[in-house]
Design a protein around this motif. Structure first.
Motif, PDB file in Angstrom:
ATOM      1  N   ASN A 297      -7.513  20.535  38.024  1.00 20.89           N
ATOM      2  CA  ASN A 297      -6.206  20.279  37.412  1.00 20.89           C
ATOM      3  C   ASN A 297      -5.379  21.557  37.498  1.00 20.89           C
ATOM      4  O   ASN A 297      -5.652  22.533  36.803  1.00 20.89           O
ATOM      5  N   ASP A 298      -4.357  21.536  38.346  1.00 24.00           N
ATOM      6  CA  ASP A 298      -3.537  22.737  38.530  1.00 24.00           C
ATOM      7  C   ASP A 298      -2.226  22.678  37.736  1.00 24.00           C
ATOM      8  O   ASP A 298      -1.292  23.433  37.999  1.00 24.00           O
ATOM      9  N   CYS A 299      -2.168  21.809  36.761  1.00 22.25           N
ATOM     10  CA  CYS A 299      -0.971  21.709  35.927  1.00 22.25           C
ATOM     11  C   CYS A 299      -0.838  22.986  35.091  1.00 22.25           C
ATOM     12  O   CYS A 299      -1.795  23.399  34.435  1.00 22.25           O
ATOM     13  N   PRO A 300       0.334  23.601  35.094  1.00 23.17           N
ATOM     14  CA  PRO A 300       0.520  24.837  34.325  1.00 23.17           C
ATOM     15  C   PRO A 300       0.416  24.623  32.814  1.00 23.17           C
ATOM     16  O   PRO A 300       0.187  25.576  32.070  1.00 23.17           O
ATOM     17  N   ASN A 301       0.526  23.386  32.370  1.00 22.05           N
ATOM     18  CA  ASN A 301       0.442  23.095  30.933  1.00 22.05           C
ATOM     19  C   ASN A 301      -0.920  22.573  30.501  1.00 22.05           C
ATOM     20  O   ASN A 301      -1.088  22.190  29.342  1.00 22.05           O
ATOM     21  N   ALA A 302      -1.888  22.532  31.397  1.00 30.37           N
ATOM     22  CA  ALA A 302      -3.188  21.927  31.100  1.00 30.37           C
ATOM     23  C   ALA A 302      -3.856  22.534  29.875  1.00 30.37           C
ATOM     24  O   ALA A 302      -4.439  21.807  29.064  1.00 30.37           O
ATOM     25  N   ASN A 303      -3.797  23.832  29.712  1.00 32.57           N
ATOM     26  CA  ASN A 303      -4.476  24.478  28.578  1.00 32.57           C
ATOM     27  C   ASN A 303      -3.836  24.160  27.230  1.00 32.57           C
ATOM     28  O   ASN A 303      -4.500  24.208  26.205  1.00 32.57           O
ATOM     29  N   GLU A 304      -2.554  23.830  27.233  1.00 26.84           N
ATOM     30  CA  GLU A 304      -1.850  23.551  25.982  1.00 26.84           C
ATOM     31  C   GLU A 304      -1.526  22.066  25.807  1.00 26.84           C
ATOM     32  O   GLU A 304      -0.942  21.681  24.796  1.00 26.84           O
ATOM     33  N   CYS A 305      -1.858  21.245  26.770  1.00 24.70           N
ATOM     34  CA  CYS A 305      -1.452  19.841  26.748  1.00 24.70           C
ATOM     35  C   CYS A 305      -2.195  19.066  25.664  1.00 24.70           C
ATOM     36  O   CYS A 305      -3.418  18.929  25.705  1.00 24.70           O
ATOM     37  N   ILE A 306      -1.455  18.541  24.732  1.00 26.16           N
ATOM     38  CA  ILE A 306      -2.035  17.784  23.623  1.00 26.16           C
ATOM     39  C   ILE A 306      -2.545  16.423  24.090  1.00 26.16           C
ATOM     40  O   ILE A 306      -3.503  15.890  23.538  1.00 26.16           O
ATOM     41  N   THR A 307      -1.940  15.883  25.124  1.00 27.95           N
ATOM     42  CA  THR A 307      -2.304  14.532  25.577  1.00 27.95           C
ATOM     43  C   THR A 307      -3.347  14.506  26.700  1.00 27.95           C
ATOM     44  O   THR A 307      -3.822  13.431  27.066  1.00 27.95           O
ATOM     45  N   LEU A 308      -3.730  15.644  27.226  1.00 27.00           N
ATOM     46  CA  LEU A 308      -4.626  15.682  28.385  1.00 27.00           C
ATOM     47  C   LEU A 308      -5.948  14.965  28.116  1.00 27.00           C
ATOM     48  O   LEU A 308      -6.411  14.183  28.951  1.00 27.00           O
ATOM     49  N   ASN A 309      -6.549  15.190  26.959  1.00 27.14           N
ATOM     50  CA  ASN A 309      -7.838  14.532  26.670  1.00 27.14           C
ATOM     51  C   ASN A 309      -7.685  13.014  26.588  1.00 27.14           C
ATOM     52  O   ASN A 309      -8.590  12.279  26.980  1.00 27.14           O
ATOM     53  N   MET A 310      -6.550  12.546  26.096  1.00 31.04           N
ATOM     54  CA  MET A 310      -6.304  11.111  26.052  1.00 31.04           C
ATOM     55  C   MET A 310      -6.252  10.554  27.474  1.00 31.04           C
ATOM     56  O   MET A 310      -6.861   9.527  27.768  1.00 31.04           O
ATOM     57  N   TRP A 311      -5.514  11.243  28.362  1.00 39.23           N
ATOM     58  CA  TRP A 311      -5.417  10.792  29.753  1.00 39.23           C
ATOM     59  C   TRP A 311      -6.774  10.828  30.444  1.00 39.23           C
ATOM     60  O   TRP A 311      -7.111   9.940  31.224  1.00 39.23           O
ATOM     61  N   LYS A 312      -7.555  11.863  30.163  1.00 44.31           N
ATOM     62  CA  LYS A 312      -8.905  11.943  30.729  1.00 44.31           C
ATOM     63  C   LYS A 312      -9.758  10.771  30.254  1.00 44.31           C
ATOM     64  O   LYS A 312     -10.515  10.184  31.028  1.00 44.31           O
ATOM     65  N   GLY A 313      -9.636  10.446  28.980  1.00 44.32           N
ATOM     66  CA  GLY A 313     -10.390   9.315  28.433  1.00 44.32           C
ATOM     67  C   GLY A 313     -10.005   8.005  29.092  1.00 44.32           C
ATOM     68  O   GLY A 313     -10.867   7.184  29.446  1.00 44.32           O
ATOM     69  N   LEU A 314      -8.710   7.798  29.273  1.00 43.75           N
ATOM     70  CA  LEU A 314      -8.235   6.584  29.929  1.00 43.75           C
ATOM     71  C   LEU A 314      -8.741   6.528  31.371  1.00 43.75           C
ATOM     72  O   LEU A 314      -9.216   5.480  31.833  1.00 43.75           O
ATOM     73  N   TYR A 315      -8.679   7.647  32.059  1.00 42.85           N
ATOM     74  CA  TYR A 315      -9.162   7.714  33.440  1.00 42.85           C
ATOM     75  C   TYR A 315     -10.655   7.374  33.502  1.00 42.85           C
ATOM     76  O   TYR A 315     -11.101   6.621  34.375  1.00 42.85           O
ATOM     77  N   ASN A 316     -11.431   7.892  32.566  1.00 45.24           N
ATOM     78  CA  ASN A 316     -12.871   7.593  32.522  1.00 45.24           C
ATOM     79  C   ASN A 316     -13.114   6.100  32.279  1.00 45.24           C
ATOM     80  O   ASN A 316     -13.997   5.505  32.898  1.00 45.24           O
ATOM     81  N   VAL A 317     -12.339   5.507  31.382  1.00 46.66           N
ATOM     82  CA  VAL A 317     -12.491   4.079  31.101  1.00 46.66           C
ATOM     83  C   VAL A 317     -12.170   3.261  32.346  1.00 46.66           C
ATOM     84  O   VAL A 317     -12.917   2.351  32.722  1.00 46.66           O
ATOM     85  N   ILE A 318     -11.059   3.583  33.004  1.00 47.26           N
ATOM     86  CA  ILE A 318     -10.659   2.871  34.222  1.00 47.26           C
ATOM     87  C   ILE A 318     -11.737   3.006  35.293  1.00 47.26           C
ATOM     88  O   ILE A 318     -12.179   2.020  35.891  1.00 47.26           O
ATOM     89  N   THR A 319     -12.164   4.232  35.537  1.00 50.37           N
ATOM     90  CA  THR A 319     -13.154   4.496  36.578  1.00 50.37           C
ATOM     91  C   THR A 319     -14.481   3.804  36.277  1.00 50.37           C
ATOM     92  O   THR A 319     -15.047   3.131  37.155  1.00 50.37           O
ATOM     93  N   ASN A 320     -14.983   3.962  35.062  1.00 54.03           N
ATOM     94  CA  ASN A 320     -16.264   3.338  34.707  1.00 54.03           C
ATOM     95  C   ASN A 320     -16.193   1.818  34.798  1.00 54.03           C
ATOM     96  O   ASN A 320     -17.136   1.171  35.265  1.00 54.03           O
ATOM     97  N   TYR A 321     -15.081   1.260  34.357  1.00 53.93           N
ATOM     98  CA  TYR A 321     -14.930  -0.200  34.394  1.00 53.93           C
ATOM     99  C   TYR A 321     -14.914  -0.703  35.832  1.00 53.93           C
ATOM    100  O   TYR A 321     -15.692  -1.591  36.201  1.00 53.93           O
TER     101      TYR A 321
END
Length: 145
Positions: A98-122
């Protein structure tokens, strides 16, 4: 996330080939007719599926296409990643790093990661054979009187 026509038609084509695997090589025209998809559109999809090794081809008389492995070995996730690219819900998760400059401070990043995991696993948990086996048109039609 919205799955494109290419992704949906690729799934339908591969399912159709899986359902007619016992017939040997299947003509693209037959798939197009059964699935109500333009043969020209399927001709655009075939090279992508063929290059990825998902299809076997045979030219000439009685030529056509068939799956290169059993339907139980194709996952929906694999097919959609091939046709759609990444299934990531946001751009910053499309690549391993993840090369996003805001990744370390992003409040929503873990939510997006969780959604991505759900999509991928499903989607990785569903095979073409699962889709065929759970088809409402065929489930429960194996009774005897």
């Amino acid at each position: 996330m919205k799955i494109s026509t290419k992704g949906r038609y690729s799934l339908r084509m591969l399912i159709d080939l899986a359902m007619h695997q016992s017939e040997g090589f299947v003509a693209l025209k037959d798939v197009a007719d059964r699935q109500n998809i333009s043969k020209k559109y399927l001709e655009q999809i075939v090279p992508l599926l063929n290059k990825a090794g998902l299809l076997r081809t045979n030219r000439g008389y009685q030529g056509g296409y068939m799956l290169s492995k059993p339907a139980s070995q194709y996952t929906v996730g694999e097919i959609l990643r091939l046709t759609e690219g990444s299934l990531a819900p946001v751009a910053c998760l499309e690549y391993e790093e993840n090369d996003c400059p805001n990744a370390n401070e992003c409040i929503t990043l873990n939510m997006w990661k969780g959604l991505y995991n759900v999509i991928t696993n499903y989607l990785d948990g569903i095979t073409l054979q699962d889709l065929i086996d759970n088809n409402p048109a065929t489930v429960g039609n194996d009774y005897c009187i």
